[in-house]
Design a protein around this motif. Structure first.
Motif, PDB file in Angstrom:
ATOM      1  N   ALA A   1       6.053   6.896  -5.213  1.00 15.62           N
ATOM      2  CA  ALA A   1       5.948   8.012  -6.155  1.00 15.62           C
ATOM      3  C   ALA A   1       6.545   9.277  -5.548  1.00 15.62           C
ATOM      4  N   SER A   2       6.323   9.500  -4.276  1.00 14.97           N
ATOM      5  CA  SER A   2       6.893  10.674  -3.606  1.00 14.97           C
ATOM      6  C   SER A   2       8.412  10.610  -3.590  1.00 14.97           C
ATOM      7  N   LEU A   3       8.952   9.433  -3.321  1.00 13.38           N
ATOM      8  CA  LEU A   3      10.410   9.276  -3.320  1.00 13.38           C
ATOM      9  C   LEU A   3      10.983   9.483  -4.716  1.00 13.38           C
ATOM     10  N   GLN A   4      10.300   8.972  -5.734  1.00 17.98           N
ATOM     11  CA  GLN A   4      10.770   9.164  -7.106  1.00 17.98           C
ATOM     12  C   GLN A   4      10.792  10.647  -7.463  1.00 17.98           C
ATOM     13  N   ASN A   5       9.754  11.371  -7.096  1.00 21.01           N
ATOM     14  CA  ASN A   5       9.707  12.798  -7.376  1.00 21.01           C
ATOM     15  C   ASN A   5      10.814  13.547  -6.642  1.00 21.01           C
ATOM     16  N   ALA A   6      11.057  13.188  -5.398  1.00 22.15           N
ATOM     17  CA  ALA A   6      12.106  13.853  -4.620  1.00 22.15           C
ATOM     18  C   ALA A   6      13.475  13.612  -5.244  1.00 22.15           C
TER      19      ALA A   6
ATOM     20  N   ALA B   1       0.829  -1.209   0.000  1.00 19.72           N
ATOM     21  CA  ALA B   1       0.000   0.000   0.000  1.00 19.72           C
ATOM     22  C   ALA B   1       0.863   1.257   0.000  1.00 19.72           C
ATOM     23  N   LEU B   2       1.987   1.232   0.692  1.00 19.53           N
ATOM     24  CA  LEU B   2       2.848   2.409   0.766  1.00 19.53           C
ATOM     25  C   LEU B   2       3.591   2.671  -0.530  1.00 19.53           C
ATOM     26  N   PHE B   3       4.083   1.636  -1.175  1.00 18.69           N
ATOM     27  CA  PHE B   3       4.979   1.810  -2.311  1.00 18.69           C
ATOM     28  C   PHE B   3       4.327   1.638  -3.672  1.00 18.69           C
ATOM     29  N   SER B   4       3.036   1.382  -3.733  1.00 19.18           N
ATOM     30  CA  SER B   4       2.402   1.186  -5.033  1.00 19.18           C
ATOM     31  C   SER B   4       1.504   2.370  -5.359  1.00 19.18           C
ATOM     32  N   GLY B   5       1.196   2.493  -6.627  1.00 20.47           N
ATOM     33  CA  GLY B   5       0.275   3.534  -7.063  1.00 20.47           C
ATOM     34  C   GLY B   5       0.966   4.857  -7.339  1.00 20.47           C
ATOM     35  N   GLN B   6       0.199   5.768  -7.876  1.00 24.16           N
ATOM     36  CA  GLN B   6       0.723   7.083  -8.235  1.00 24.16           C
ATOM     37  C   GLN B   6       0.828   8.011  -7.037  1.00 24.16           C
TER      38      GLN B   6
END
Length: 68
Positions: A45-50, A35-40
């Motif tokens: 997703a937050s870590l990828q953006n950072a 639940a934490l690491f899946s989805g947009q």
């Protein structure tokens, strides 16, 4: 040994309970991580953006340093 005593012994036997508890705990942790690491909108997703922002800022700093 009577049937009543056999059933009573079976109900009171806790040898397999620990393994079942660990299995349930493992499934719960897996569901939380999914639940934490899946989805947009998840943590992934937050870590990828950072990290994308960090890379962009580092690239800009390197280009600015090279042009001086």
């Amino acid at each position: 040994m009577s049937i009543f005593q056999t059933v009573k012994n079976f109900i009171n036997d806790e040898r397999g309970v620990t393994a079942i508890e660990y299995a349930v705990l493992g499934v719960a942790i897996s569901a939380i991580m999914l639940a934490l690491f899946s989805g947009q909108t998840g943590l992934g997703a937050s870590l990828q953006n950072a990290f994308a922002q960090i890379v962009a800022q580092l690239d800009a700093a390197i280009l600015a340093a090279q042009s001086q």
